[in-house]
Design a protein around this motif. Structure first.
Motif, mmCIF file in Angstrom:
data_model
loop_
_atom_site.group_PDB
_atom_site.id
_atom_site.type_symbol
_atom_site.label_atom_id
_atom_site.label_comp_id
_atom_site.label_asym_id
_atom_site.label_seq_id
_atom_site.Cartn_x
_atom_site.Cartn_y
_atom_site.Cartn_z
ATOM 1 N N LYS A 1 0.416 -9.539 6.392
ATOM 2 C CA LYS A 1 1.416 -8.564 6.351
ATOM 3 C C LYS A 1 0.708 -7.148 5.448
ATOM 4 O O LYS A 1 0.164 -7.439 4.525
ATOM 5 N N VAL A 2 1.278 -6.005 5.905
ATOM 6 C CA VAL A 2 1.056 -4.927 5.003
ATOM 7 C C VAL A 2 2.254 -4.028 4.880
ATOM 8 O O VAL A 2 2.837 -3.808 5.821
ATOM 9 N N ILE A 3 2.793 -3.578 3.539
ATOM 10 C CA ILE A 3 3.866 -2.575 3.501
ATOM 11 C C ILE A 3 3.358 -1.586 3.026
ATOM 12 O O ILE A 3 2.637 -1.330 2.212
ATOM 13 N N LEU A 4 3.529 -0.287 3.863
ATOM 14 C CA LEU A 4 3.339 0.898 3.789
ATOM 15 C C LEU A 4 4.270 1.557 3.367
ATOM 16 O O LEU A 4 5.532 1.721 4.068
ATOM 17 N N VAL A 5 4.203 2.342 2.377
ATOM 18 C CA VAL A 5 5.433 3.386 1.692
ATOM 19 C C VAL A 5 4.987 4.742 1.658
ATOM 20 O O VAL A 5 4.199 5.455 0.927
ATOM 21 N N GLY A 6 5.735 5.385 2.625
ATOM 22 C CA GLY A 6 5.359 6.799 2.615
ATOM 23 C C GLY A 6 3.937 7.236 3.188
ATOM 24 O O GLY A 6 3.170 8.390 2.551
ATOM 25 N N THR A 7 3.386 6.384 3.716
ATOM 26 C CA THR A 7 1.984 6.771 4.319
ATOM 27 C C THR A 7 1.809 7.806 5.054
ATOM 28 O O THR A 7 2.447 7.668 6.257
ATOM 29 N N PRO A 8 1.070 9.033 4.819
ATOM 30 C CA PRO A 8 0.804 9.809 5.941
ATOM 31 C C PRO A 8 -0.039 9.712 6.907
ATOM 32 O O PRO A 8 -1.102 10.032 6.868
ATOM 33 N N PHE B 1 8.002 1.929 5.287
ATOM 34 C CA PHE B 1 9.089 2.470 4.757
ATOM 35 C C PHE B 1 8.771 4.175 4.458
ATOM 36 O O PHE B 1 7.576 4.481 3.990
ATOM 37 N N VAL B 2 9.768 4.792 5.002
ATOM 38 C CA VAL B 2 9.525 6.275 5.113
ATOM 39 C C VAL B 2 10.875 6.948 4.651
ATOM 40 O O VAL B 2 12.041 6.839 4.985
ATOM 41 N N ALA C 1 0.967 -1.107 0.008
ATOM 42 C CA ALA C 1 0.058 0.067 0.024
ATOM 43 C C ALA C 1 0.896 1.030 -0.016
ATOM 44 O O ALA C 1 1.158 1.916 1.007
ATOM 45 N N PRO C 2 1.144 1.985 -1.272
ATOM 46 C CA PRO C 2 1.818 3.190 -1.351
ATOM 47 C C PRO C 2 1.155 4.220 -0.756
ATOM 48 O O PRO C 2 -0.060 4.484 -1.327
ATOM 49 N N VAL D 1 8.042 12.646 8.308
ATOM 50 C CA VAL D 1 8.517 11.452 9.021
ATOM 51 C C VAL D 1 7.634 11.330 10.130
ATOM 52 O O VAL D 1 7.208 9.976 10.431
ATOM 53 N N ALA D 2 7.353 12.289 10.872
ATOM 54 C CA ALA D 2 6.587 12.133 12.254
ATOM 55 C C ALA D 2 5.199 11.650 11.729
ATOM 56 O O ALA D 2 4.688 10.788 12.379
ATOM 57 N N SER D 3 4.799 12.140 10.851
ATOM 58 C CA SER D 3 3.202 11.846 10.141
ATOM 59 C C SER D 3 3.250 10.324 9.790
ATOM 60 O O SER D 3 2.359 9.565 10.137
ATOM 61 N N ALA D 4 4.376 9.975 9.135
ATOM 62 C CA ALA D 4 4.271 8.374 8.565
ATOM 63 C C ALA D 4 4.476 7.476 9.742
ATOM 64 O O ALA D 4 3.978 6.366 9.644
ATOM 65 N N ARG D 5 5.312 7.787 10.750
ATOM 66 C CA ARG D 5 5.506 7.051 11.866
ATOM 67 C C ARG D 5 4.409 7.098 12.908
ATOM 68 O O ARG D 5 3.964 6.273 13.692
#
Length: 423
Positions: free
Chosen positions: A197-204, A322-323, A158-159, A356-360
């Protein structure tokens, strides 16, 4: 203003909103386009460096064995459109399909969001899609592997903001937000019954100022930017659910830059600044604009509360983030009370779209205490990359890690199933 926001925010609101109008599956063999082309202008320094660099090492024996592993024990993967468009050549979706096909996946499927629905509405579509797909695959596997129990679950790639949809689905399945605009759906992790599993990429995860800027911008969009599939950002219910919390970015009045941040979920703030559906010209052309604005913001706050609630996920769930932290990303905007015009006051590390703070979803808000990241999301792993958003998908190391997490990193349920880490 147009130049600034075109450079920083062009296409930010398109991440979830510009998908196809219907859910579709695309077999891997039909959606494995060539890798995205490199820069058109040759860089002689880079070219010499590449000549001098050692050859990229081949895959190790363990990864080759993981790639050859097939059948019901290998979770099918569903790749979400990031939302820029539904073209297979998009690096976010098409590139992922190719990379995963190269990793040996034969059961690859694609999910496109409906820009006319909010995020929970798309979660209901996703549940229908996964349930139907699971029934098809169970029948197929029962015929092909008659002696093997087929408890099929999916892994999701999920990008961008499609990661918000993936997270909502894990927690609430296909439940819609209650109509009263206040109470929350039942947090029972029902989506985890179909997902591992879920791969998140740059998710806000805590929203983005980019979407907000697109929604309230008073100039025409950059003609070079991607277009919303006929759905303006300010008219899309999903866009309001991407509005930032405190870690996604804040907005202040220019004459009180150090004052409290504006409550972007308050219709009165939108009316005072004549933003989006609160613009008098828009309301003159659409009699229900004010009513829709109130509804969208109320449901956006409801959605935000549902996503903010900490909860321990089931054993089978693993979330990998991933961020990027290679691009200064707008973290504080100033608004002129008289004109409503926006300007950028501060930047924070990010990928150009999400900080970065939003993604994490790190809720410390820049504070030193506690000394650890504090998030309502229990991340299995967070990988920081010195890149911007588009560069994730051009990075070999990124795809190495994605393949490892999907192919070789077991969830707790998979550890028990395959008797891993036992004497």
């Amino acid at each position: 203003m147009k130049t600034i926001f075109s450079a920083l925010f062009a296409g930010a609101a398109m991440l979830l909103l510009a998908g196809c109008l219907s859910v579709e599956t695309v077999p891997a063999a039909e959606t494995a386009p060539a890798a995205p082309a490199g820069n058109a202008v040759e860089n002689p320094v880079k070219k010499e460096a590449e000549k001098a660099a050692p050859a990229r090492p081949s895959r190790g024996a363990a990864e080759e064995e993981a790639i050859r592993f097939a059948g019901p024990g290998r979770n099918p993967v569903v790749v979400f459109d990031a939302g820029f468009s539904s073209k297979p050549a998009d690096p976010e979706c098409g590139g992922a399909m190719k990379q995963l096909a190269d990793a040996g996946y034969t059961e690859l499927f694609r999910f496109s969001c409906d820009p006319k629905l909010d995020i929970p509405g798309n979660a209901a579509k996703l549940h229908e899609f996964l349930s139907g797909l699971r029934a098809q695959l169970q029948k197929k596997y029962a015929e092909k592997y008659p002696k093997t129990k087929c408890d099929i679950r999916f892994d999701l790639f999920a990008p961008g903001v499609s990661g918000l949809l993936a997270r909502y689905y894990l927690r609430y399945g296909g439940q819609l937000l209650p109509e009263n605009g206040i109470s929350l759906p039942l947090l029972d992790w029902r989506g985890a019954g179909l997902v591992d599993k879920v791969i998140l990429v740059g998710t806000p995860s805590d929203g983005t100022l980019g979407v907000f800027a697109e929604m309230v911008g008073r100039t025409l969009p950059d003609p070079a930017a991607p277009v919303l599939s006929g759905v303006p950002a300010a008219a899309s219910p999903a866009a309001y659910q991407m509005l930032p919390g405190v870690n996604g970015g804040t907005v202040h009045y220019a004459d009180a830059p150090d004052g409290p941040a504006l409550d972007l979920f308050d219709p009165a703030v939108w009316s005072a600044n004549r933003w989006g559906l609160a613009d008098p010209a828009v309301q003159a052309a659409s009699k229900d604009a004010a009513e829709r604005l109130d509804l969208y913001l109320r449901r956006a706050r409801q959605f935000r509360t549902a996503m903010d609630t900490p909860a321990q996920p089931p054993k089978n769930v693993a979330l990998f983030l991933f961020v990027g932290n290679g691009v200064p990303t707008a973290s504080r905007l100033l608004v002129d009370r008289r004109t409503g015009r926006l300007s950028i006051a501060d930047y924070a590390p990010g990928d150009g779209r999400a900080t970065v703070a939003s993604a994490r979803f790190d809720r410390r808000g820049g504070k030193a205490e506690p000394p650890f990241s504090q998030s309502p999301i229990l991340w299995q792993a967070v990988t920081h990359l010195p890149v911007g958003y588009a560069d994730y998908f051009r990075s070999d190391s990124f795809w190495d890690d994605v393949r490892y997490y999907l192919l070789m990193f077991p969830t707790d349920r998979q550890r028990e199933l395959y008797h891993l880490n036992r004497k």
